[in-house]
Write a protein that holds these residues in place. Structure first.
Motif, short mmCIF file in Angstrom:
data_model
loop_
_atom_site.label_atom_id
_atom_site.label_comp_id
_atom_site.label_asym_id
_atom_site.label_seq_id
_atom_site.Cartn_x
_atom_site.Cartn_y
_atom_site.Cartn_z
N GLU A 35 -17.42 -19.76 -33.37
CA GLU A 35 -18.33 -18.76 -33.93
C GLU A 35 -17.95 -17.35 -33.48
N PRO A 36 -18.29 -16.32 -34.26
CA PRO A 36 -18.04 -14.95 -33.81
C PRO A 36 -18.73 -14.68 -32.48
N CYS A 37 -18.02 -14.01 -31.58
CA CYS A 37 -18.57 -13.75 -30.25
C CYS A 37 -18.42 -12.29 -29.82
N TRP A 38 -17.64 -11.51 -30.54
CA TRP A 38 -17.37 -10.13 -30.10
C TRP A 38 -16.77 -9.36 -31.26
N VAL A 39 -16.98 -8.06 -31.28
CA VAL A 39 -16.30 -7.17 -32.21
C VAL A 39 -15.86 -5.93 -31.44
N ASP A 40 -14.81 -5.31 -31.92
CA ASP A 40 -14.45 -4.01 -31.37
C ASP A 40 -13.85 -3.14 -32.46
N LEU A 41 -13.69 -1.87 -32.12
CA LEU A 41 -13.28 -0.86 -33.11
C LEU A 41 -11.95 -0.26 -32.72
N LEU A 42 -10.99 -0.33 -33.62
CA LEU A 42 -9.74 0.41 -33.51
C LEU A 42 -9.96 1.74 -34.20
N ASP A 94 -8.13 2.55 -39.33
CA ASP A 94 -9.21 2.27 -38.39
C ASP A 94 -10.02 1.09 -38.92
N VAL A 95 -10.44 0.19 -38.01
CA VAL A 95 -11.04 -1.05 -38.48
C VAL A 95 -11.88 -1.71 -37.39
N TRP A 96 -12.97 -2.36 -37.82
CA TRP A 96 -13.75 -3.23 -36.94
C TRP A 96 -13.14 -4.63 -36.99
N THR A 97 -13.03 -5.27 -35.83
CA THR A 97 -12.36 -6.55 -35.70
C THR A 97 -13.30 -7.61 -35.13
N THR A 98 -13.17 -8.83 -35.64
CA THR A 98 -14.01 -9.97 -35.23
C THR A 98 -13.21 -10.92 -34.35
N LEU A 153 -22.85 -15.80 -23.91
CA LEU A 153 -23.87 -15.86 -24.95
C LEU A 153 -23.31 -15.25 -26.22
N THR A 154 -23.34 -15.98 -27.33
CA THR A 154 -22.77 -15.45 -28.57
C THR A 154 -23.79 -15.32 -29.69
N THR A 155 -24.96 -15.90 -29.54
CA THR A 155 -25.95 -15.87 -30.62
C THR A 155 -26.46 -14.44 -30.84
#
Length: 280
Positions: A35-42, A94-98, A153-155
């Motif tokens: 499941e998705p657990c984090w995102v970050d921004l380039l 520039d992009v948000w990443t999962t 925790l990812t929820t």
């Protein structure tokens, strides 16, 4: 960290940005299920991103991280994302990443290869007590794999200013849904299956974790992972974002899941917002 191909086309050459640059808040245990657990921004302008998202969502850089390769952004003292410097050596947008949470990143990478995916970064240990890899589905869309050495925790909580949903937009829907089922063990449920709207959800109801959306019928499809952030008032957030220099790609609109809008930040990274309750 930001991933090769996260915005659509497979990209290489980001290993130096990826290694040792992940941070997670270690809270309570959940068995990893992809499941998705984090995102970050380039982003090509970290300072502008700090100001923009700080004003929009209330995020603040962690003490001492403002000049680091990755700026850890916090909300009420808890890490919510990171900003990476995009100096565009590979001419990346520039992009948000999962990132997806896995039990065994080596096994996940092997499965990705076995089912027609691409590995952009082999499993690599980081300083932040975990192992990261970068893979792509058969259509080339990149996503991160993260194996934490501690419970996390990812929820999604739905708290305003935090990640609430992640969604993969694809023009290769049959191939990509099969890949996520077979390679990463996703249990997918059809939400809609018509030529006008085709969508599957990873798990369902209150247990839903992410979605896959068929955009092959769109006039100008833009494949890639999308991130939604929770807000208390979608209309007010859109108005504020415009004042802060954002572009509105889709104005606030009601849906069965809440009131949503699609925005592009001042340097071009696309993200969405979602209001799930009536404004107070």
């Amino acid at each position: 960290m930001a991933l090769p191909g996260a915005g659509g086309k497979p990209k290489l050459g980001l290993k130096g940005w990826i290694i040792n640059e992940i941070r997670f808040v270690m809270q309570e245990f959940e068995t990893p299920a992809g499941e998705p657990c984090w995102v970050d921004l380039l982003t090509s302008d970290v300072e502008q991103a700090i100001e923009f998202y700080g004003a929009l969502f209330g995020w603040k850089p962690a003490e001492g991280s403002r000049t680091a390769p990755v700026v850890e952004m916090r909300l009420e003292g808890k890490a919510v994302t990171g900003f990476l410097h995009n100096d565009r050596p590979q001419q990346l947008d520039d992009v948000w990443t999962t990132y997806l949470n896995v039990t065994d990143v080596h096994a996940a990478v092997y499965s990705v290869k076995l089912h027609g995916g691409t590995v952009y970064l082999e499993p690599t240990a980081t300083e932040h007590e975990g192992i990261v890899a970068v893979v792509g589905d058969p259509s080339g869309i990149g996503v991160g794999l993260w194996q934490s050495l501690h419970p996390i925790l990812t929820t999604a909580t739905g708290r305003p200013g935090t990640r609430i949903w992640n969604e993969l937009h694809t023009t290769a829907f049959p191939v990509v849904t099969r890949f996520y089922r077979d390679a990463l063990g996703w249990e997918l449920f059809p939400i809609a299956d018509t030529d006008d709207f085709r969508y599957q959800s990873f798990r369902q109801g209150a247990e839903a974790k992410a979605g896959i959306f068929d955009i092959s019928g769109q006039e100008h499809p833009d494949p890639g992972w999308r991130t939604y952030f929770a807000v208390a008032n979608a209309d007010a957030t859109v108005e504020l974002a415009e004042k802060l220099g954002a572009q509105v790609l889709r104005p606030a609109t009601d849906s069965p899941f809440g009131r949503m809008a699609v925005l592009k930040d001042p340097t071009g990274a696309e993200f969405s917002i979602m209001q799930t309750q009536k404004p107070r």
